[in-house]
Design a protein around this motif. Structure first.
Motif, PDB file in Angstrom:
ATOM      1  N   GLU A  55     -17.684   5.398  19.886  1.00 53.67           N
ATOM      2  CA  GLU A  55     -17.251   6.011  18.352  1.00 53.67           C
ATOM      3  C   GLU A  55     -18.196   7.306  17.915  1.00 53.67           C
ATOM      4  O   GLU A  55     -17.646   8.343  17.510  1.00 53.67           O
ATOM      5  N   ARG A  56     -19.552   7.064  18.204  1.00 50.03           N
ATOM      6  CA  ARG A  56     -20.418   8.057  17.873  1.00 50.03           C
ATOM      7  C   ARG A  56     -20.142   9.222  18.619  1.00 50.03           C
ATOM      8  O   ARG A  56     -20.173  10.512  17.996  1.00 50.03           O
ATOM      9  N   TRP A  57     -19.817   9.005  20.075  1.00 52.84           N
ATOM     10  CA  TRP A  57     -19.864  10.418  20.883  1.00 52.84           C
ATOM     11  C   TRP A  57     -18.348  11.189  20.387  1.00 52.84           C
ATOM     12  O   TRP A  57     -18.341  12.108  20.146  1.00 52.84           O
ATOM     13  N   ARG A  58     -17.419   9.873  20.148  1.00 49.30           N
ATOM     14  CA  ARG A  58     -15.929  10.583  19.728  1.00 49.30           C
ATOM     15  C   ARG A  58     -16.134  11.546  18.428  1.00 49.30           C
ATOM     16  O   ARG A  58     -15.740  12.792  18.353  1.00 49.30           O
ATOM     17  N   ASP A  59     -16.979  11.011  17.721  1.00 53.29           N
ATOM     18  CA  ASP A  59     -17.231  11.989  16.236  1.00 53.29           C
ATOM     19  C   ASP A  59     -17.561  13.217  16.595  1.00 53.29           C
ATOM     20  O   ASP A  59     -17.384  14.029  16.047  1.00 53.29           O
ATOM     21  N   TYR A  60     -18.658  13.016  17.635  1.00 52.92           N
ATOM     22  CA  TYR A  60     -19.407  14.472  18.066  1.00 52.92           C
ATOM     23  C   TYR A  60     -18.460  15.174  18.447  1.00 52.92           C
ATOM     24  O   TYR A  60     -18.467  16.615  18.074  1.00 52.92           O
ATOM     25  N   LEU A  61     -17.626  14.801  19.310  1.00 53.93           N
ATOM     26  CA  LEU A  61     -16.596  15.832  20.243  1.00 53.93           C
ATOM     27  C   LEU A  61     -15.686  16.288  19.273  1.00 53.93           C
ATOM     28  O   LEU A  61     -15.055  17.617  19.364  1.00 53.93           O
ATOM     29  N   PHE A  62     -15.255  15.615  18.080  1.00 55.44           N
ATOM     30  CA  PHE A  62     -14.445  16.055  17.160  1.00 55.44           C
ATOM     31  C   PHE A  62     -15.038  16.771  16.013  1.00 55.44           C
ATOM     32  O   PHE A  62     -14.381  17.185  15.084  1.00 55.44           O
ATOM     33  N   GLY A  63     -16.200  17.154  16.087  1.00 55.96           N
ATOM     34  CA  GLY A  63     -16.978  18.058  15.194  1.00 55.96           C
ATOM     35  C   GLY A  63     -17.653  17.240  14.082  1.00 55.96           C
ATOM     36  O   GLY A  63     -18.069  18.121  13.060  1.00 55.96           O
ATOM     37  N   ALA A  64     -17.679  16.015  13.983  1.00 58.69           N
ATOM     38  CA  ALA A  64     -18.101  15.262  12.679  1.00 58.69           C
ATOM     39  C   ALA A  64     -19.532  15.781  12.386  1.00 58.69           C
ATOM     40  O   ALA A  64     -19.794  16.052  11.166  1.00 58.69           O
ATOM     41  N   ASP A  65     -20.267  16.144  13.227  1.00 57.90           N
ATOM     42  CA  ASP A  65     -21.810  16.347  12.888  1.00 57.90           C
ATOM     43  C   ASP A  65     -22.000  17.881  12.764  1.00 57.90           C
ATOM     44  O   ASP A  65     -22.827  18.393  11.771  1.00 57.90           O
TER      45      ASP A  65
END
Ligand code: MGD
Ligand code: MGD
Ligand code: MO
Length: 839
Positions: A334-344
């Motif tokens: 999930e953390r990586w998915r968020d990074y891939l989708f630009g969350a951070d």
């Protein structure tokens, strides 16, 4: 020496030069006969009847030798080597070995740099610090007794005044095949016997990967040993996505032996079964499957991680990720998915984003994601990608992308690290322990990640980060090296030359008068594998080899073991070091130990004498074989077969690594720009990305003087391959002499116009013997004449995690060299002064 006709050259050196050149002699001092047992030269020099008689005395048994690149049988008369009949695709390197090791470049007797010798003898006198003159002074040849006394005295002095932690014995390098006469094992065992030494960890090959993988999956060695075998790949893999190809020229070799070359036939079998290959690579010619099965996608070097992130993003966005596998076998998705989708950072890592960075069309990436989800797919990431700044990232992203696909643990699916680098990967043979020389215990705790060599010499007492630890560089007074060549392997050689002036003494065992020997204080001549009885064994190779001594050592060269045994005697540790055995007794002992272990698993190896008489032991007939499917047990039952990671699962996000707090290697795979790549500001001035890959016709610097390597040079210089468009823009024609340069250094090379190299890339393989205008001077203006890329490469760690070699992140510019070409001196002897009373 622009081109060497070896036969004429050797003839001249053996039969004519000894009379005009007192420093060269294969002429046996005692009898005046030539001591090349079994060579065609020796036979040619004998009267005909004598030669015939000799032939009759030859044992009928085939005699073998093993090298990192193959297994060879000597012809009955010993004149030639033939690849083992069972090898389906022998290396091009082997057959010339007899000639290459008979080279006049072999070191004949111990020799000391003049200024160092004067210091040792208390003769002082010469002005200034003699260490400044490393590389530029003449060598004085010594009797073995004096050479050994001097080495023992220096070791003793440094231990007494500075402690064993002032001795650097890392001694990285490939040395030669053979499990007993393995230089690294010998030097480490010897230095341990005298109280220890500063060692290195990891390798140049896999610095970033070795540090990273235990956090994510398991240690590299265990992972490599369970790569799907080639039969499994052929039966199951339908899409083979390669980053950095699968070069059969690399799989030519294996550490300590490649006896049955599998890579090229393995790739052909895959293609025959209908597998398609997609190769992201700056060069077109590094995937050796039949051309019609391969799609080449040129990619800006060092941008592969961006492409992998975009492929993962595409799969997830389309809902084609394997949510069940990610939940049951992985942590941190999930953390990586968020990074891939630009969350951070607000940046969506999609195909358009990756296209800008990598030069790969976005449309192709979108389609490829779909193709990968639709069939059994393997993601293969060459080791070269992690020999770069942020080299941890492409390995980590390969694993995370494969996890998203969910085929890890299925036959022929998942990720591979990697097919190509060594023959080992894809072996169907069982992993069994072979003969191993125990190293003893190291009494010194200090160590460095292997590629931090220059940093260590330059910055004693400085702290640095490595894999979650804060370490301190030791203060090195004595360097001891046997079986490696830092003036081949290390980056930014001008910087190394400067740092190399700091230790008080540098002792080297070498076979050849290469730059490494010439940069030393005391040079002890070592024998070659062809000149020793030994045992050939390499993990998951098919054979154990009774290696036979096929040639006499040149001059007074000695085995590394004999040298260390003599030193151990002087230092009072020979009982520990030799355990009372001579070399022949060690061979019997090591084999018998391995056979006893085999017995415990129910495999009956013949006794030592029967093994030697047979010459080869075929393990395929003795050890059980089963199809090898990577991570199959873990996939089938992750609770019963957890991985050795903190979570027992594949760590897409690693809490451990995140806890280190490294900005250059955070807790999951990320895109980080290297400082030198085609997208960097520095590319305005140095617009070509240098790829210094492994050489096709040698092993690193080994055999650079041999016929296969020489035949590929032009004007004696290493070929530099570049795209015809880049050449045209600079007025460069095929065969022109080039000067390749950046702020760290400059070298000459010969131009090869090559459409297989993408625009913006220059490929100069490693291994041309380092040959600057002025050996021993470490300034950027000191032109290297031969084509050694390591005067150009950058000497930084991959990141604070791995601190691995980052040679593949390097920008250069190139121009035609219009001046008169300085003569080469790589393959010549240094100035040698004969010992008093000899010669
Ligand atoms: N730019 C750039 N640089 C690189 C790389 C790259 O990709 N790009 N790759 C890196 C990698 S992966 C590696 S592994 C290193 C390889 O670097 P090395 O392993 O250091 O290279 P070799 O030329 O194999 O050095 C072996 C030396 O040991 C000597 N030798 C052989 N047998 C014996 C023996 O029995 N006894 C003794 N005493 N000496 C012996 C040989 O003459 C030779 O000089 O290079 C690294 N350097
Ligand atoms: N003949 C021969 N074989 C060898 C050796 C040798 O000296 N001679 N050395 C052996 C050793 S010690 C090792 S460690 C292995 C090393 O094996 P590798 O590290 O895999 O070998 P390299 O030849 O350095 O690189 C492989 C390919 O990666 C490509 N490449 C480089 N940078 C990038 C990048 O950023 N992106 C992509 N997509 N591709 C890139 C290069 O074009 C090259 O064709 O080889 C081993 N095999
Ligand atoms: Mo390597």
């Amino acid at each position: 020496m622009p081109f060497i006709d070896w036969r004429r050259f050797i003839w001249r050196r053996v039969f004519i030069d000894p009379y005009i050149d007192p420093y060269f002699s294969y002429i046996d001092k005692a009898g005046g006969t030539i001591t090349l047992a079994g060579s065609h030269l020796a036979v040619a020099a004998m009267p005909a009847h004598h030669a015939r008689q000799k032939k009759k005395e030859m044992p009928a048994q085939t005699r073998y030798t093993a090298s990192h690149w193959g297994l060879y049988a000597a012809s009955a008369d010993g004149r030639t080597l033939q690849p083992h009949a069972g090898d389906p695709y022998p290396s091009l390197l082997g057959q010339d070995m007899l000639a290459a090791y008979r080279s006049p470049l072999r070191i004949q007797r111990p020799a000391a740099r003049a200024g160092w010798l004067a210091r040792m003898r208390g003769e002082g006198g010469s002005a200034g610090d003699d260490r400044e003159r490393r590389g530029s002074e003449a060598f004085v040849e010594l009797e073995w007794e004096e050479a050994l006394d001097l080495a023992a005295h220096e070791l003793q002095r440094v231990r007494k005044h500075h402690g064993n932690a002032a001795i650097f014995g890392g001694s990285y390098g490939w040395a030669s095949a053979g499990r007993f006469h393995h230089a690294q094992s010998q030097v480490h065992r010897f230095l341990n016997s005298i109280g220890g030494y500063v060692r290195h960890v990891d390798s140049y090959s896999l610095g970033a990967g070795r540090a990273l993988l235990p956090h994510l999956v398991m240690p590299m060695d265990e992972l490599m040993a369970q790569h799907h075998d080639w039969n499994v790949l052929a039966a199951h893999t339908r899409l083979f996505v390669a980053f950095g190809g699968v070069p059969a020229k690399n799989a030519q070799v294996g550490a300590s032996g490649a006896f049955e070359h599998r890579c090229r036939p393995g790739l052909a079998a895959l293609a025959a079964k209908g597998c398609r290959f997609v190769n992201f690579s700056p060069v077109a010619d590094n995937l050796d499957a039949p051309a019609e099965a391969v799609e080449w996608i040129p990619i800006r070097p060092n941008s592969d991680t961006a492409v992998m992130l975009a492929l993962a993003h595409g799969l997830i966005a389309a809902g084609r990720h394997d949510a069940a596998f990610l939940a049951s076998h992985c942590v941190g998705f999930e953390r990586w998915r968020d990074y891939l989708f630009g969350a951070d950072d607000g940046i969506v890592k999609d195909a358009d984003w990756a296209a800008d960075l990598s030069g790969v069309p976005a449309e192709r990436l979108r389609r490829l994601a779909q193709e990968m989800a639709a069939q059994r797919t393997l993601i293969n990431c060459a080791w070269a990608l992690q020999r770069a700044e942020h080299g941890e990232q492409p390995f980590w992203a390969s694993i995370a992308l494969a996890a998203v696909l969910g085929q890890i643990g299925l036959p022929g699916g998942g990720f591979a690290l990697a097919y190509g680098p060594l023959n080992l990967m894809g072996s169907p043979h069982a992993r069994v322990p072979g003969p191993t020389l125990a190293q003893g215990r190291n009494g010194v705790g200090a160590y460095i990640p292997v590629a931090r060599l220059t940093d260590m010499l330059e910055q004693p007492g400085e702290a640095f980060d490595y894999n979650g630890q804060r370490l301190v560089y030791p203060d090195i007074r004595l360097v001891y090296w046997a079986g490696g060549n830092p003036f081949h392997h290390h980056q930014d050689l001008n910087r190394l030359v400067r740092a190399w002036k700091r230790p008080q003494t540098i002792i080297v065992h070498e076979q050849f008068w290469n730059a490494h020997a010439r940069m030393a204080d005391l040079v002890l001549p070592a024998t070659a594998a062809l000149e020793r009885d030994d045992i050939g064994f390499s993990t998951r190779e098919r054979h154990v080899v009774a290696m036979s001594r096929l040639a006499e050592p040149p001059g007074e060269a000695r085995d590394d073991y004999a040298i260390f045994a003599a030193l151990a005697r002087r230092l009072g540790t020979d009982a520990v070091f030799t355990e009372g055995r001579d070399a022949a007794e060690w061979l019997r002992h090591l084999y018998t130990e391995a056979a006893a272990k085999a017995e415990l698993r129910g495999s009956r190896w013949p006794d030592y004498d029967a093994f030697r008489a047979a010459g080869l032991l075929d393990l395929a007939a003795l050890e059980p074989q089963a199809p090898v499917v990577m991570l199959a047990a873990f996939r089938a039952d992750p609770a019963a077969h957890p991985l050795p990671t903190p979570s027992g699962r594949i760590e897409i996000h690693s809490a451990t690594i995140a806890g280190f707090g490294y900005a250059d290697c955070p807790g999951h795979p990320v895109w980080r720009e290297p400082r030198e790549w085609l997208g960097a500001p520095a590319a305005a001035e140095f617009p070509l990305h240098l790829i210094s890959d492994q050489p096709v016709a040698r092993l690193h610097s080994q055999l650079d003087h041999g016929p296969a390597s020489q035949a590929r040079k032009l004007h004696g210089r290493e070929p530099a391959h570049l795209n015809p468009a880049d050449a045209a823009a600079r007025g460069i024609g095929d065969g022109d002499l080039l000067r390749i340069h950046n702020r760290r250094g400059a070298c000459l090379a010969s131009a090869r116009l090559d459409p297989a190299v993408m625009p913006g890339v220059l490929r100069l393989s490693t291994g041309a013997w380092y040959d600057p205008l002025r050996l021993g001077e470490g300034d950027a203006a000191n032109l290297e004449k031969h084509g050694n890329p390591n005067v150009l490469t950058r000497d930084i760690g991959s990141s604070r995690l791995g601190q691995g070699c980052a040679a593949h992140s390097c920008l250069v510019e190139v121009e035609r060299y219009l001046g008169e070409a300085p003569p080469l001196s790589a393959h010549t002897l240094p100035r040698l002064i004969p010992a008093a009373g000899t010669g």
